[in-house]
Design a protein around this motif. Structure first.
Motif, PDB file in Angstrom:
ATOM      1  N   PHE A 177      11.643  66.624  55.163  1.00 28.35           N
ATOM      2  CA  PHE A 177      12.139  65.623  56.101  1.00 28.35           C
ATOM      3  C   PHE A 177      13.433  66.138  56.714  1.00 28.35           C
ATOM      4  O   PHE A 177      14.069  67.059  56.204  1.00 28.35           O
ATOM      5  N   TYR A 178      13.794  65.547  57.832  1.00 25.30           N
ATOM      6  CA  TYR A 178      15.026  65.882  58.525  1.00 25.30           C
ATOM      7  C   TYR A 178      16.057  64.815  58.189  1.00 25.30           C
ATOM      8  O   TYR A 178      15.825  63.631  58.433  1.00 25.30           O
ATOM      9  N   VAL A 179      17.179  65.219  57.625  1.00 27.07           N
ATOM     10  CA  VAL A 179      18.203  64.287  57.173  1.00 27.07           C
ATOM     11  C   VAL A 179      18.560  63.277  58.262  1.00 27.07           C
ATOM     12  O   VAL A 179      18.718  62.077  58.003  1.00 27.07           O
ATOM     13  N   ASN A 180      18.675  63.728  59.507  1.00 21.97           N
ATOM     14  CA  ASN A 180      19.111  62.840  60.585  1.00 21.97           C
ATOM     15  C   ASN A 180      18.026  61.867  61.039  1.00 21.97           C
ATOM     16  O   ASN A 180      18.289  60.997  61.875  1.00 21.97           O
ATOM     17  N   LEU A 181      16.815  61.991  60.504  1.00 19.88           N
ATOM     18  CA  LEU A 181      15.743  61.057  60.824  1.00 19.88           C
ATOM     19  C   LEU A 181      15.324  60.252  59.604  1.00 19.88           C
ATOM     20  O   LEU A 181      14.255  59.661  59.578  1.00 19.88           O
ATOM     21  N   SER A 182      16.177  60.221  58.607  1.00 19.89           N
ATOM     22  CA  SER A 182      15.889  59.436  57.413  1.00 19.89           C
ATOM     23  C   SER A 182      16.256  57.987  57.695  1.00 19.89           C
ATOM     24  O   SER A 182      17.427  57.650  57.852  1.00 19.89           O
ATOM     25  N   ASN A 183      15.259  57.111  57.781  1.00 22.05           N
ATOM     26  CA  ASN A 183      15.479  55.738  58.208  1.00 22.05           C
ATOM     27  C   ASN A 183      15.623  54.760  57.042  1.00 22.05           C
ATOM     28  O   ASN A 183      15.818  53.584  57.235  1.00 22.05           O
ATOM     29  N   GLU A 184      15.490  55.245  55.830  1.00 22.09           N
ATOM     30  CA  GLU A 184      15.621  54.378  54.661  1.00 22.09           C
ATOM     31  C   GLU A 184      15.762  55.270  53.445  1.00 22.09           C
ATOM     32  O   GLU A 184      15.732  56.497  53.542  1.00 22.09           O
ATOM     33  N   ASP A 185      15.963  54.670  52.272  1.00 21.94           N
ATOM     34  CA  ASP A 185      16.033  55.481  51.059  1.00 21.94           C
ATOM     35  C   ASP A 185      14.782  56.344  50.979  1.00 21.94           C
ATOM     36  O   ASP A 185      13.661  55.857  51.076  1.00 21.94           O
ATOM     37  N   ASP A 186      14.972  57.639  50.787  1.00 25.26           N
ATOM     38  CA  ASP A 186      13.842  58.546  50.906  1.00 25.26           C
ATOM     39  C   ASP A 186      13.589  59.248  49.575  1.00 25.26           C
ATOM     40  O   ASP A 186      14.483  59.890  49.020  1.00 25.26           O
ATOM     41  N   GLY A 187      12.372  59.117  49.079  1.00 28.03           N
ATOM     42  CA  GLY A 187      12.014  59.733  47.812  1.00 28.03           C
ATOM     43  C   GLY A 187      11.618  61.184  47.939  1.00 28.03           C
ATOM     44  O   GLY A 187      11.185  61.794  46.950  1.00 28.03           O
ATOM     45  N   ARG A 188      11.770  61.749  49.129  1.00 30.09           N
ATOM     46  CA  ARG A 188      11.330  63.130  49.349  1.00 30.09           C
ATOM     47  C   ARG A 188      12.484  64.121  49.356  1.00 30.09           C
ATOM     48  O   ARG A 188      12.365  65.223  49.888  1.00 30.09           O
ATOM     49  N   LEU A 189      13.608  63.742  48.768  1.00 24.69           N
ATOM     50  CA  LEU A 189      14.779  64.603  48.814  1.00 24.69           C
ATOM     51  C   LEU A 189      14.520  65.988  48.231  1.00 24.69           C
ATOM     52  O   LEU A 189      14.880  67.006  48.814  1.00 24.69           O
ATOM     53  N   ARG A 190      13.898  66.025  47.060  1.00 26.56           N
ATOM     54  CA  ARG A 190      13.656  67.315  46.406  1.00 26.56           C
ATOM     55  C   ARG A 190      12.797  68.209  47.295  1.00 26.56           C
ATOM     56  O   ARG A 190      13.092  69.390  47.469  1.00 26.56           O
ATOM     57  N   GLN A 191      11.755  67.629  47.876  1.00 26.91           N
ATOM     58  CA  GLN A 191      10.907  68.403  48.766  1.00 26.91           C
ATOM     59  C   GLN A 191      11.652  68.801  50.038  1.00 26.91           C
ATOM     60  O   GLN A 191      11.529  69.921  50.529  1.00 26.91           O
ATOM     61  N   GLY A 192      12.466  67.882  50.553  1.00 24.33           N
ATOM     62  CA  GLY A 192      13.177  68.149  51.796  1.00 24.33           C
ATOM     63  C   GLY A 192      14.166  69.291  51.682  1.00 24.33           C
ATOM     64  O   GLY A 192      14.285  70.111  52.586  1.00 24.33           O
ATOM     65  N   TYR A 193      14.889  69.344  50.569  1.00 24.29           N
ATOM     66  CA  TYR A 193      15.866  70.411  50.388  1.00 24.29           C
ATOM     67  C   TYR A 193      15.250  71.661  49.763  1.00 24.29           C
ATOM     68  O   TYR A 193      15.899  72.716  49.716  1.00 24.29           O
ATOM     69  N   GLY A 194      14.017  71.533  49.288  1.00 20.40           N
ATOM     70  CA  GLY A 194      13.255  72.699  48.840  1.00 20.40           C
ATOM     71  C   GLY A 194      14.018  73.585  47.878  1.00 20.40           C
ATOM     72  O   GLY A 194      14.531  73.126  46.849  1.00 20.40           O
ATOM     73  N   VAL A 195      14.132  74.863  48.227  1.00 23.66           N
ATOM     74  CA  VAL A 195      14.779  75.842  47.354  1.00 23.66           C
ATOM     75  C   VAL A 195      16.258  75.549  47.162  1.00 23.66           C
ATOM     76  O   VAL A 195      16.890  76.109  46.259  1.00 23.66           O
ATOM     77  N   ASN A 196      16.803  74.657  47.971  1.00 25.98           N
ATOM     78  CA  ASN A 196      18.236  74.380  47.899  1.00 25.98           C
ATOM     79  C   ASN A 196      18.569  73.132  47.073  1.00 25.98           C
ATOM     80  O   ASN A 196      19.749  72.812  46.897  1.00 25.98           O
ATOM     81  N   TYR A 197      17.561  72.434  46.582  1.00 21.27           N
ATOM     82  CA  TYR A 197      17.825  71.149  45.949  1.00 21.27           C
ATOM     83  C   TYR A 197      18.736  71.269  44.729  1.00 21.27           C
ATOM     84  O   TYR A 197      19.720  70.523  44.593  1.00 21.27           O
ATOM     85  N   GLU A 198      18.435  72.167  43.816  1.00 23.91           N
ATOM     86  CA  GLU A 198      19.244  72.285  42.597  1.00 23.91           C
ATOM     87  C   GLU A 198      20.678  72.685  42.922  1.00 23.91           C
ATOM     88  O   GLU A 198      21.624  72.208  42.287  1.00 23.91           O
ATOM     89  N   ARG A 199      20.846  73.537  43.923  1.00 25.64           N
ATOM     90  CA  ARG A 199      22.207  73.915  44.329  1.00 25.64           C
ATOM     91  C   ARG A 199      22.927  72.715  44.938  1.00 25.64           C
ATOM     92  O   ARG A 199      24.129  72.536  44.730  1.00 25.64           O
ATOM     93  N   MET A 200      22.200  71.880  45.671  1.00 28.14           N
ATOM     94  CA  MET A 200      22.790  70.667  46.229  1.00 28.14           C
ATOM     95  C   MET A 200      23.276  69.742  45.115  1.00 28.14           C
ATOM     96  O   MET A 200      24.379  69.187  45.182  1.00 28.14           O
ATOM     97  N   VAL A 201      22.455  69.565  44.084  1.00 26.34           N
ATOM     98  CA  VAL A 201      22.835  68.703  42.965  1.00 26.34           C
ATOM     99  C   VAL A 201      24.071  69.255  42.269  1.00 26.34           C
ATOM    100  O   VAL A 201      25.006  68.505  41.939  1.00 26.34           O
ATOM    101  N   ALA A 202      24.108  70.561  42.050  1.00 24.64           N
ATOM    102  CA  ALA A 202      25.253  71.177  41.380  1.00 24.64           C
ATOM    103  C   ALA A 202      26.527  71.004  42.206  1.00 24.64           C
ATOM    104  O   ALA A 202      27.606  70.697  41.667  1.00 24.64           O
ATOM    105  N   LEU A 203      26.415  71.176  43.524  1.00 19.84           N
ATOM    106  CA  LEU A 203      27.583  71.023  44.390  1.00 19.84           C
ATOM    107  C   LEU A 203      28.042  69.579  44.442  1.00 19.84           C
ATOM    108  O   LEU A 203      29.240  69.286  44.378  1.00 19.84           O
ATOM    109  N   LYS A 204      27.099  68.658  44.529  1.00 26.42           N
ATOM    110  CA  LYS A 204      27.446  67.230  44.523  1.00 26.42           C
ATOM    111  C   LYS A 204      28.139  66.846  43.230  1.00 26.42           C
ATOM    112  O   LYS A 204      29.133  66.108  43.232  1.00 26.42           O
ATOM    113  N   THR A 205      27.631  67.342  42.123  1.00 20.85           N
ATOM    114  CA  THR A 205      28.217  67.047  40.816  1.00 20.85           C
ATOM    115  C   THR A 205      29.647  67.568  40.725  1.00 20.85           C
ATOM    116  O   THR A 205      30.531  66.916  40.149  1.00 20.85           O
ATOM    117  N   LYS A 206      29.895  68.706  41.329  1.00 23.28           N
ATOM    118  CA  LYS A 206      31.235  69.302  41.317  1.00 23.28           C
ATOM    119  C   LYS A 206      32.189  68.578  42.254  1.00 23.28           C
ATOM    120  O   LYS A 206      33.321  68.261  41.886  1.00 23.28           O
TER     121      LYS A 206
END
Length: 502
Positions: free
Chosen positions: A453-482
């Motif tokens: 999915f495209y972040v700027n077209l997310s119209n509601e809480d989206d359960g596809r975050l992991r798929q949307g960020y793909g290979v970057n999801y775990e790095r996103m979680v680590a950065l958010k946590t930090k």
């Protein structure tokens, strides 16, 4: 005694003889000091009801250069309104920031009181999350300067500026960068989510053209993120949406362009739409980088159905005419407005259709099954029957967008040639339930043909975050946590820190 000295003595005597007068400035300052603030009802990020003491709110207001609006303040009702009229929310406090210092104070106050926090840049928040209910809203609308260094080909744009300002300031020097398709879109939100636009196939996404970002982080600190400093944060800000803080300023790389470009719309009858769409999908995949082709299969409130292809060729105009000739030959357009025209005119052509205050439901993803998309689009628009705008759009990608590695920025989806989005737009509140129901049902039919999915077209809480960020999801979680372990910045396509994950 000199004449000058005599005059000075006369003035002093005259002033001394005047009665004492309370200056209006003194009255204003005294009134401000004596003003009282009522306690304010608010909510925390977890939804807990709290009371902010009036004295604390007053103290907060004195630390701001810009105004603090409460529910009783003049102008509050205007400032709280979202671009997407489908949402009607009432922040407890609105900070109209005059600069980064105000943003820092607002973030610190929100964190200290664990307040629900939203951030509005230009305001085009499809999900309405830039305006919160009973929390604190940071409004950057007054931080809207746009400055260009033509020698370095760099544009410095504040976080509340709109795309029209970026386009106009840059084009005055024969320069441009990727900046959406509607001129009253905010630069900040567009860029943080990735940033499509008429020039993205030639120059990359908006986030690919950022050279540095000034940002206020969840601890209220002001930092600059770039390839030279705070590199991990810089990575996350380019496609990670509003997860990591408030972006107060951007430096963009600009590129030489001709301010006059070949552009406009090719409109086809609905009967010709299947043949044109099938050709368009193959044609767009092979198009030169200078050519951007966005298509809209749409039903209008008067029950008219058409296919429109929006054209922008940013290179030599004669070459562009040859490049788009097959689109005029596959079927004869019923209307053809493609001609050389100012790029700023192309960029503002959709402003009225995307007017603020109208109600919208828009949702999208990246097309992975092109063989079936045309049939689903045709069935969707054929069956549409509400007195609203209903449609399915295809956004042209590829080119320079695809030449950036998925892990280079938080925006991971680089391989798709097209993005698809369903659109419902209406004004009558009585149509809200039916229009939203149509949009959700339509998306259920289209979603299996998409990925991510495209972040700027997310119209509601989206359960596809992991798929949307793909290979970057775990790095996103680590950065958010930090960076944001308490998830202060949660009103977005939210990547929760580890402590907040279910």
């Amino acid at each position: 005694m000199s004449i000058i000295l005599k005059r000075r003595q006369f003035v002093r005597s005259a002033l001394a003889a005047l009665p004492a007068v309370a200056l209006p400035f003194g009255k204003l300052f005294a009134a401000a000091d004596a003003a009282t603030f009522d306690d304010v009802e608010a909510v925390t990020g977890s939804g807990k009801q709290i009371i902010l003491k009036g004295a604390d709110v007053k103290d907060f207001s004195t630390r701001l250069r810009g105004p603090l609006l409460l529910r009783s303040s003049a102008g509050y009702d205007t400032m709280r309104r979202a671009w997407n009229g489908a949402f009607d929310r009432h922040p407890a406090l609105i900070v109209r920031c005059s600069g980064a210092a105000d943003v820092m104070e607002a973030v610190k106050f929100a964190a200290a009181n664990q307040l629900l926090l939203s951030v509005r840049g230009g305001g085009h928040s499809l999900s309405g999350q830039s305006v919160c209910e009973n929390g604190l809203m940071i409004d950057l609308a007054d931080m809207n300067s746009a400055r260009v260094d033509p020698g370095k080909r760099i544009a410095t744009i504040e976080g509340g500026a709109l795309l029209g300002a970026l386009d106009r300031e840059a084009l005055a020097h024969g320069l441009a960068t990727t900046a959406g398709t509607v001129s009253h879109t905010g630069v900040g939100g567009l860029t943080l989510g990735g940033g499509f636009g008429r020039l993205c196939r030639r120059f990359g996404l908006s986030c690919d053209n950022v050279r540095s970002i000034d940002v206020v982080t969840p601890d209220g600190k002001f930092v600059t993120a770039s390839e030279q400093q705070n590199k991990d944060l810089f990575w996350g800000l380019r496609g990670g949406g509003g997860n990591f803080g408030v972006a107060t300023s951007f430096d963009f790389q600009l590129h030489p362009v001709d301010p006059i470009m070949l552009g406009g719309d090719l409109t086809y009858s609905f009967a010709d739409a299947p043949a044109v769409l099938k050709f368009y999908i193959e044609f767009a995949a092979q198009a030169p980088d200078e050519l951007n082709l966005d298509s809209s299969l749409i039903r209008l409130p008067n029950d008219m159905r058409v296919l429109s292809i929006n054209v922008c060729y940013s290179g030599d105009i004669a070459t562009g005419e040859k490049a788009i000739a097959p689109l005029r030959q596959i079927r004869k357009p019923i209307n053809d407005t493609v001609a050389p025209q100012p790029y700023v005119k192309l960029q503002s052509a959709g402003d009225v259709q995307a007017a603020p205050g109208q109600k919208y439901y828009i949702k999208g993803g990246f097309v992975q099954n092109v063989s079936e998309i045309v049939d689903v689009m045709m069935a969707t628009v054929t069956d549409a029957n509400l007195p609203t705008v209903q449609g399915v759009n295809l956004v042209h990608l590829g080119g320079a967008v695809a030449r950036v590695k998925p892990a280079a920025t938080a925006f991971a989806e680089r391989a798709a040639d097209l993005s698809v989005l369903i659109v419902a737009a209406w004004n009558d509140p009585a149509l809200s339930e039916a229009a939203s129901h149509w949009a959700r049902g339509t998306w259920k039919n289209i979603e299996p043909l998409t990925r991510g999915f495209y972040v700027n077209l997310s119209n509601e809480d989206d359960g596809r975050l992991r798929q949307g960020y793909g290979v970057n999801y775990e790095r996103m979680v680590a950065l958010k946590t930090k960076v944001d372990p308490n998830n202060l910045f949660r009103l977005n396509a939210n990547v929760a820190p580890k402590a907040h994950q279910a």
